[in-house]
Design an enzyme around this catalytic site. Structure first.
Site, PDB file in Angstrom:
ATOM      1  N   GLY A 183      52.525  57.229  81.434  1.00 54.06           N
ATOM      2  CA  GLY A 183      52.475  56.081  82.337  1.00 54.06           C
ATOM      3  C   GLY A 183      52.296  54.746  81.650  1.00 54.06           C
TER       4      GLY A 183
ATOM      5  N   GLY B 104      57.058  61.696  84.919  1.00 54.82           N
ATOM      6  CA  GLY B 104      56.260  61.171  86.013  1.00 54.82           C
ATOM      7  C   GLY B 104      56.969  60.011  86.688  1.00 54.82           C
ATOM      8  N   GLY B 105      56.637  58.800  86.285  1.00 56.49           N
ATOM      9  CA  GLY B 105      57.125  57.588  86.941  1.00 56.49           C
ATOM     10  C   GLY B 105      58.630  57.567  87.181  1.00 56.49           C
TER      11      GLY B 105
ATOM     12  CD  GLU C 239      48.023  61.662  85.680  1.00 57.69           C
ATOM     13  OE1 GLU C 239      48.389  62.216  86.732  1.00 57.69           O
ATOM     14  OE2 GLU C 239      48.768  60.905  85.021  1.00 57.69           O
TER      15      GLU C 239
ATOM     16  CG  ASN D   9      53.542  65.380  87.591  1.00 50.17           C
ATOM     17  OD1 ASN D   9      53.211  65.524  88.769  1.00 50.17           O
ATOM     18  ND2 ASN D   9      52.672  65.165  86.614  1.00 50.17           N
ATOM     19  CD1 TRP D  10      58.553  63.247  91.962  1.00 46.54           C
ATOM     20  CD2 TRP D  10      58.506  63.982  94.085  1.00 46.54           C
ATOM     21  NE1 TRP D  10      59.849  63.333  92.413  1.00 46.54           N
ATOM     22  CE2 TRP D  10      59.849  63.777  93.705  1.00 46.54           C
ATOM     23  CE3 TRP D  10      58.227  64.451  95.374  1.00 46.54           C
ATOM     24  CZ2 TRP D  10      60.925  64.028  94.574  1.00 46.54           C
ATOM     25  CZ3 TRP D  10      59.295  64.693  96.239  1.00 46.54           C
ATOM     26  CH2 TRP D  10      60.625  64.483  95.844  1.00 46.54           C
ATOM     27  CE  LYS D  11      52.022  61.662  86.514  1.00 47.34           C
ATOM     28  NZ  LYS D  11      51.521  60.829  85.436  1.00 47.34           N
TER      29      LYS D  11
ATOM     30  CG  HIS E  86      49.206  66.180  84.207  1.00 43.46           C
ATOM     31  ND1 HIS E  86      48.515  64.990  84.171  1.00 43.46           N
ATOM     32  CD2 HIS E  86      50.505  65.881  83.988  1.00 43.46           C
ATOM     33  CE1 HIS E  86      49.379  64.009  83.936  1.00 43.46           C
ATOM     34  NE2 HIS E  86      50.590  64.516  83.819  1.00 43.46           N
TER      35      HIS E  86
ATOM     36  CB  SER F  27      56.644  56.610  78.496  1.00 49.72           C
ATOM     37  OG  SER F  27      55.388  56.125  78.962  1.00 49.72           O
TER      38      SER F  27
ATOM     39  CD  GLU G  27      53.008  65.465  80.416  1.00 55.89           C
ATOM     40  OE1 GLU G  27      54.006  64.932  80.878  1.00 55.89           O
ATOM     41  OE2 GLU G  27      51.971  65.653  81.062  1.00 55.89           O
TER      42      GLU G  27
HETATM   43  P1  PGA Z   1      55.118  59.410  82.910  1.00 49.52           P
HETATM   44  O1  PGA Z   1      54.197  60.671  83.278  1.00 49.52           O
HETATM   45  O2  PGA Z   1      56.521  59.903  82.795  1.00 49.52           O
HETATM   46  O3  PGA Z   1      54.922  58.465  84.062  1.00 49.52           O
HETATM   47  O4  PGA Z   1      54.605  58.863  81.619  1.00 49.52           O
HETATM   48  C1  PGA Z   1      54.424  61.930  82.695  1.00 49.52           C
HETATM   49  C2  PGA Z   1      53.437  62.927  83.219  1.00 49.52           C
HETATM   50  O5  PGA Z   1      52.297  62.552  83.510  1.00 49.52           O
HETATM   51  O6  PGA Z   1      53.762  64.123  83.386  1.00 49.52           O
END
Ligand code: PGA
Length: 247
Positions: free
Chosen positions: A170, A231-232, A96, A8-10, A94, A210, A164
């Site tokens: 994050g 994500g990250g 967010e 997930n590149w956001k 998600h 994470s 999640e």
């Molecule tokens: P993260 O994000 O790996 O940076 O914790 C995961 C996500 O939001 O899907």
């Protein structure tokens, strides 16, 4: 069931990121049988990524879609538009989207339904907040979110669930392996209750929050963890490939 390693590149990247699938395959030439890799870039990169994804055997998905197929919804993208580009998946709900854009379980369900109608696979995200975890409400939260975010039209293994925990996204924090096991077993039970053993047992349940090269192997080894949403650590192809190799 295949293990799904999903990036997930956001809201990260520019046009040069269309080269990342090739960079990824330079590091990790071939998926082990039973592993599939997916990248969900920002929408503007979808066409380029789909092309590169085909050449490099990487699936491509979107990060969000609107519940309607078209209309006066400035700034939105619909599930048929995503499907028409050749993408196979779309992330819906998600945390967010839920916390920053006010999406409710009903919204998530409508988006997942739109995805299913467009023949793309919704990755339906759920997860408790830090306060809910502290109050030991995480299983109840997952029960409610799953019941209300999976649309009635979902029949079986045509969608993915991503667990999640909001407080792990994050932050570098993760639940204990035992806590992840308990949650994923709980989700599996809910899915088999609702969709029957045959279908419920075949729905991929991803863990997200994470995930990184250092913890991927132990997390992916847990029963009922059928992949990861990253994500990250998915922004850098070295670390995304290391996670895929851990699978
Ligand atoms: P993260 O994000 O790996 O940076 O914790 C995961 C996500 O939001 O899907």
């Amino acid at each position: 069931m295949k293990t799904l390693i999903a990036a997930n590149w956001k809201m990260h990247g520019d046009l040069s990121w269309a080269d990342k699938p090739a960079e990824f395959r330079g590091i990790y030439p071939k998926d082990k049988s039973g592993v599939e890799c997916l990248i969900c870039p920002p929408s503007f990169l979808l066409p380029a990524l789909v092309k590169q994804g085909e050449e490099n055997e990487i699936l491509v998905g979107a990060q969000n879609c609107h519940a309607e197929t078209s209309g006066a919804f400035t700034g939105e993208i619909s599930a048929p538009m995503i499907a028409g580009l050749g993408a196979t998946h779309v992330i819906v709900g998600h945390s967010e989207r839920r916390s920053l854009f006010g999406e409710t379980d009903d919204d998530v369900s409508a988006k997942a339904e739109a995805a299913l109608n467009a023949n793309i696979i919704p990755i339906i995200c759920i997860g408790e907040s830090e306060a809910e975890r502290r109050a030991e409400k995480e299983l109840d939260v997952a029960t409610m979110q799953l019941a209300n975010s999976i649309p009635d039209c979902a029949k079986g293994a045509n969608f993915v669930v991503a667990y999640e925990p909001v407080w792990a996204i994050g932050t570098g924090l993760t639940p204990t392996l035992a806590d992840i096991r308990v949650m994923h077993n709980h989700i599996r039970g809910l899915l088999t209750d609702r969709f029957g053993q045959k279908h419920g047992a075949n729905i991929q349940i991803l863990y997200g929050g994470s995930v990184k090269p250092g913890n991927a192997e132990e997390i992916l080894a847990i029963d009922n963890v059928n992949g990861a949403l990253i994500g990250g650590a998915s922004l850098d192809m070295e670390s995304f490939a290391a996670i895929a190799m851990a699978a």
